[in-house]
Design a protein around this motif. Structure first.
Motif, PDB file in Angstrom:
ATOM      1  N   LYS A 115       0.996  -0.923   0.055  1.00 44.12           N
ATOM      2  CA  LYS A 115       0.198   0.011   0.061  1.00 44.12           C
ATOM      3  C   LYS A 115       0.804   1.324   0.232  1.00 44.12           C
ATOM      4  O   LYS A 115       0.331   2.254  -0.409  1.00 44.12           O
ATOM      5  N   ARG A 116       2.049   1.220   0.388  1.00 45.24           N
ATOM      6  CA  ARG A 116       2.989   2.266   0.551  1.00 45.24           C
ATOM      7  C   ARG A 116       3.383   2.756  -0.887  1.00 45.24           C
ATOM      8  O   ARG A 116       3.584   3.785  -1.226  1.00 45.24           O
ATOM      9  N   ILE A 117       3.236   1.872  -1.906  1.00 45.69           N
ATOM     10  CA  ILE A 117       3.507   2.213  -3.181  1.00 45.69           C
ATOM     11  C   ILE A 117       2.436   3.294  -3.872  1.00 45.69           C
ATOM     12  O   ILE A 117       2.876   4.362  -4.401  1.00 45.69           O
ATOM     13  N   GLU A 118       1.207   3.276  -3.475  1.00 37.17           N
ATOM     14  CA  GLU A 118       0.322   4.193  -3.806  1.00 37.17           C
ATOM     15  C   GLU A 118       0.524   5.380  -3.029  1.00 37.17           C
ATOM     16  O   GLU A 118       0.068   6.408  -3.224  1.00 37.17           O
ATOM     17  N   ALA A 119       0.695   5.250  -1.530  1.00 35.52           N
ATOM     18  CA  ALA A 119       0.864   6.345  -0.829  1.00 35.52           C
ATOM     19  C   ALA A 119       1.913   7.239  -0.839  1.00 35.52           C
ATOM     20  O   ALA A 119       1.734   8.376  -1.222  1.00 35.52           O
ATOM     21  N   ASP A 120       3.139   6.791  -0.629  1.00 38.77           N
ATOM     22  CA  ASP A 120       4.139   7.571  -0.690  1.00 38.77           C
ATOM     23  C   ASP A 120       5.415   7.191  -1.340  1.00 38.77           C
ATOM     24  O   ASP A 120       6.673   7.796  -1.057  1.00 38.77           O
ATOM     25  N   LEU A 121       5.447   6.029  -1.709  1.00 37.53           N
ATOM     26  CA  LEU A 121       6.677   5.329  -2.154  1.00 37.53           C
ATOM     27  C   LEU A 121       6.557   5.176  -3.856  1.00 37.53           C
ATOM     28  O   LEU A 121       5.572   4.975  -4.280  1.00 37.53           O
ATOM     29  N   ASP A 122       7.749   4.892  -4.355  1.00 37.40           N
ATOM     30  CA  ASP A 122       7.727   4.783  -5.793  1.00 37.40           C
ATOM     31  C   ASP A 122       7.675   3.085  -6.067  1.00 37.40           C
ATOM     32  O   ASP A 122       7.406   2.398  -7.309  1.00 37.40           O
ATOM     33  N   ALA A 123       8.348   2.397  -5.003  1.00 39.27           N
ATOM     34  CA  ALA A 123       8.585   0.878  -5.364  1.00 39.27           C
ATOM     35  C   ALA A 123       8.769   0.483  -3.801  1.00 39.27           C
ATOM     36  O   ALA A 123       9.331   1.194  -2.942  1.00 39.27           O
ATOM     37  N   VAL A 124       8.648  -0.781  -3.844  1.00 42.20           N
ATOM     38  CA  VAL A 124       9.242  -1.558  -2.397  1.00 42.20           C
ATOM     39  C   VAL A 124       9.918  -3.084  -3.191  1.00 42.20           C
ATOM     40  O   VAL A 124       9.320  -3.299  -3.983  1.00 42.20           O
ATOM     41  N   VAL A 125      10.869  -3.535  -2.111  1.00 40.58           N
ATOM     42  CA  VAL A 125      11.459  -4.668  -2.588  1.00 40.58           C
ATOM     43  C   VAL A 125      10.822  -5.865  -1.600  1.00 40.58           C
ATOM     44  O   VAL A 125      10.980  -5.551  -0.376  1.00 40.58           O
ATOM     45  N   LEU A 126      10.346  -6.893  -2.007  1.00 42.48           N
ATOM     46  CA  LEU A 126       9.899  -7.904  -1.205  1.00 42.48           C
ATOM     47  C   LEU A 126      10.284  -9.195  -1.467  1.00 42.48           C
ATOM     48  O   LEU A 126      10.721  -9.510  -2.697  1.00 42.48           O
ATOM     49  N   ALA A 127      10.348 -10.258  -0.632  1.00 42.67           N
ATOM     50  CA  ALA A 127      10.616 -11.753  -1.166  1.00 42.67           C
ATOM     51  C   ALA A 127       9.765 -12.111  -2.175  1.00 42.67           C
ATOM     52  O   ALA A 127       8.344 -11.980  -1.688  1.00 42.67           O
ATOM     53  N   ARG A 128       9.950 -12.765  -3.202  1.00 44.86           N
ATOM     54  CA  ARG A 128       9.058 -13.275  -4.125  1.00 44.86           C
ATOM     55  C   ARG A 128       8.267 -14.438  -3.628  1.00 44.86           C
ATOM     56  O   ARG A 128       7.106 -14.525  -3.893  1.00 44.86           O
ATOM     57  N   ALA A 129       8.870 -15.298  -2.533  1.00 44.42           N
ATOM     58  CA  ALA A 129       8.458 -16.352  -2.008  1.00 44.42           C
ATOM     59  C   ALA A 129       7.255 -15.995  -1.336  1.00 44.42           C
ATOM     60  O   ALA A 129       6.037 -16.685  -1.539  1.00 44.42           O
ATOM     61  N   GLY A 130       7.253 -14.940  -0.579  1.00 42.12           N
ATOM     62  CA  GLY A 130       5.916 -14.489   0.330  1.00 42.12           C
ATOM     63  C   GLY A 130       4.712 -14.038  -0.603  1.00 42.12           C
ATOM     64  O   GLY A 130       3.699 -14.323  -0.144  1.00 42.12           O
ATOM     65  N   LEU A 131       5.199 -13.371  -1.596  1.00 41.64           N
ATOM     66  CA  LEU A 131       4.269 -12.807  -2.499  1.00 41.64           C
ATOM     67  C   LEU A 131       3.505 -14.275  -3.367  1.00 41.64           C
ATOM     68  O   LEU A 131       2.256 -14.127  -3.486  1.00 41.64           O
ATOM     69  N   ALA A 132       4.355 -15.307  -3.823  1.00 39.31           N
ATOM     70  CA  ALA A 132       3.853 -16.287  -4.230  1.00 39.31           C
ATOM     71  C   ALA A 132       2.788 -16.865  -3.294  1.00 39.31           C
ATOM     72  O   ALA A 132       1.827 -17.476  -3.619  1.00 39.31           O
ATOM     73  N   ARG A 133       3.185 -17.334  -2.194  1.00 44.63           N
ATOM     74  CA  ARG A 133       2.380 -17.910  -1.362  1.00 44.63           C
ATOM     75  C   ARG A 133       1.178 -17.181  -0.828  1.00 44.63           C
ATOM     76  O   ARG A 133       0.101 -17.792  -0.575  1.00 44.63           O
ATOM     77  N   LEU A 134       1.306 -15.922  -0.845  1.00 49.32           N
ATOM     78  CA  LEU A 134      -0.097 -15.202  -0.606  1.00 49.32           C
ATOM     79  C   LEU A 134      -0.912 -14.945  -1.797  1.00 49.32           C
ATOM     80  O   LEU A 134      -1.838 -14.360  -1.823  1.00 49.32           O
ATOM     81  N   GLY A 135      -0.469 -15.519  -3.116  1.00 51.44           N
ATOM     82  CA  GLY A 135      -1.343 -15.163  -4.147  1.00 51.44           C
ATOM     83  C   GLY A 135      -1.083 -13.629  -4.733  1.00 51.44           C
ATOM     84  O   GLY A 135      -2.154 -13.254  -5.438  1.00 51.44           O
ATOM     85  N   ARG A 136      -0.006 -13.191  -4.420  1.00 55.53           N
ATOM     86  CA  ARG A 136       0.036 -11.721  -4.875  1.00 55.53           C
ATOM     87  C   ARG A 136       1.184 -11.334  -5.786  1.00 55.53           C
ATOM     88  O   ARG A 136       2.039 -10.298  -5.942  1.00 55.53           O
ATOM     89  N   LEU A 137       1.573 -12.347  -6.816  1.00 48.23           N
ATOM     90  CA  LEU A 137       2.594 -12.067  -7.821  1.00 48.23           C
ATOM     91  C   LEU A 137       2.278 -11.238  -8.893  1.00 48.23           C
ATOM     92  O   LEU A 137       2.989 -10.464  -9.607  1.00 48.23           O
ATOM     93  N   ASP A 138       0.883 -10.698  -8.647  1.00 48.81           N
ATOM     94  CA  ASP A 138       0.454  -9.717  -9.768  1.00 48.81           C
ATOM     95  C   ASP A 138       1.034  -8.233  -9.527  1.00 48.81           C
ATOM     96  O   ASP A 138       1.278  -7.469 -10.186  1.00 48.81           O
ATOM     97  N   ALA A 139       1.391  -8.369  -8.183  1.00 47.22           N
ATOM     98  CA  ALA A 139       2.028  -6.986  -7.668  1.00 47.22           C
ATOM     99  C   ALA A 139       3.557  -7.086  -8.209  1.00 47.22           C
ATOM    100  O   ALA A 139       4.219  -5.753  -8.401  1.00 47.22           O
ATOM    101  N   VAL A 140       4.400  -8.113  -8.739  1.00 38.83           N
ATOM    102  CA  VAL A 140       5.606  -7.915  -8.994  1.00 38.83           C
ATOM    103  C   VAL A 140       5.908  -7.561 -10.468  1.00 38.83           C
ATOM    104  O   VAL A 140       5.216  -7.770 -11.061  1.00 38.83           O
TER     105      VAL A 140
END
Length: 334
Positions: A160-185
């Motif tokens: 949510k910080r991407i829309e609020a005040d940041l241009d990007a964030v870096v996260l572990a791809r594994a966590g995004l995959a497990r949560l079904g959020r690879l669309d954000a990558v």
């Protein structure tokens, strides 16, 4: 694990209460049940990492998400604890063992940016959020012009910080995959740009030592769940981390993989915190007899030999890095 009337008791699986922890713990618990370990229930445990605010480094780094789960195991409040392996301290916890390491998710870090941007196409001076000194140092090394912002919070909070005040964030791809959020990558960052944390993408299934060796349905299910190539790769990475005396607050990355002909290769990088200097080294070893050991060999003895060889690889590469000045570069052991 005790049994009643020849049937396994319900396995109590300890977990943090975050969405990611509940998801990955649920997958492990379901797998153990499917492998004959018995029915299960989840036991939610609140850790210091969930309760306290501030950067991970200020909270004590490695172990901040782990201690309460380990206490629950030792006190008999749960039978199994599931950790993100990169959160586990490298020191052995008396009375506990990592009895299984399931197949690893893709360990790469992922850039999630506005407008589908990649690291190369982010505008000059763009703000990128991360709570990891390792990621921050590598971001600065790749793009010194970026503004790296320290952030905390769960995956949704960070996105949510991407829309609020940041241009990007870096996260572990594994966590995004497990949560079904690879669309954000918007970009999976290559290893030579962003080497992952030791054991990133892997889970550690920890139990009391006597339960792992008891010959019960749970012990057999744990043995079946363990993915030996992943386990060996993580052993090498964590042995390197241990010898460097580095935790999650140190700018150290490593990635090992088991390739053809049972060759285990380990690549590691140590960086100055500001990203202005880095040491990168690679080493490999052939696991004599292979992952399962030579035909006719005692399986436990063969597994022990390959584990020792994997750990020795990590220690050897760490010694190489230390000889090249890694301790001074990253203030390791300080």
């Amino acid at each position: 694990m005790a049994e009643t009337g020849g049937m396994p008791q319900t396995v109590r699986v300890g977990t943090r209460a975050s969405a990611l922890a509940l998801t990955q713990t649920g997958h492990v618990a379901d797998a153990l049940t499917a492998l004959g370990g018995g029915e299960h229930e989840l036991v939610r445990v609140r850790t210091d990492g969930d309760r306290l605010t501030g950067s991970l480094a200020s909270l004590g780094g490695t172990g901040v998400f782990v201690t309460a789960l380990r206490d629950a195991l030792l006190e008999g409040r749960c039978d199994v604890a599931v950790h993100s392996f990169k959160d586990l301290p490298t020191a052995v916890s008396p009375g506990l063992v990592v009895a299984a390491v399931p197949v690893r998710e893709d360990p790469r870090d992922a850039l999630c940016a506005r407008d589908g941007r990649t690291l190369a196409t982010l505008p000059r001076g763009a703000s990128v959020g991360t709570g990891s000194p390792r990621r921050a140092a590598q971001l600065r090394a790749a793009r010194p012009d970026l503004e790296v912002v320290d952030i905390r919070g769960n995956v949704d909070t960070r996105l949510k910080r991407i829309e609020a005040d940041l241009d990007a964030v870096v996260l572990a791809r594994a966590g995004l995959a497990r949560l079904g959020r690879l669309d954000a990558v918007t970009e999976a960052l290559p290893f030579d740009v962003m080497t992952p944390a030791c054991a990133q993408g892997a889970l550690a299934v920890e139990v009391r030592a006597e339960d792992a060796a008891a010959g019960t349905p749970l012990a057999r299910a744990l043995a079946a769940l363990d993915h030996r190539p992943t386990h060996l790769a993580v052993l090498a990475e964590r042995a390197l981390l241990s010898r460097l005396e580095a935790g999650c607050a140190a700018p150290v990355g490593a990635h090992a993989h088991l390739g053809a002909d049972d060759v285990l290769t380990l690549e590691a990088v140590v960086l100055r915190v500001d990203g202005t200097a880095a040491l990168r080294r690679t080493a490999s070893t052939t696991l004599a007899g292979g992952v399962a050991g030579p035909d006719g060999a005692d399986p436990a003895a063969a597994a022990g030999r390959t584990a020792l060889a994997a750990a020795a690889l990590g220690t050897r590469l760490a010694e190489d890095l230390l000889a090249a000045g890694a301790a001074d570069l990253a203030e390791l052991g300080a």
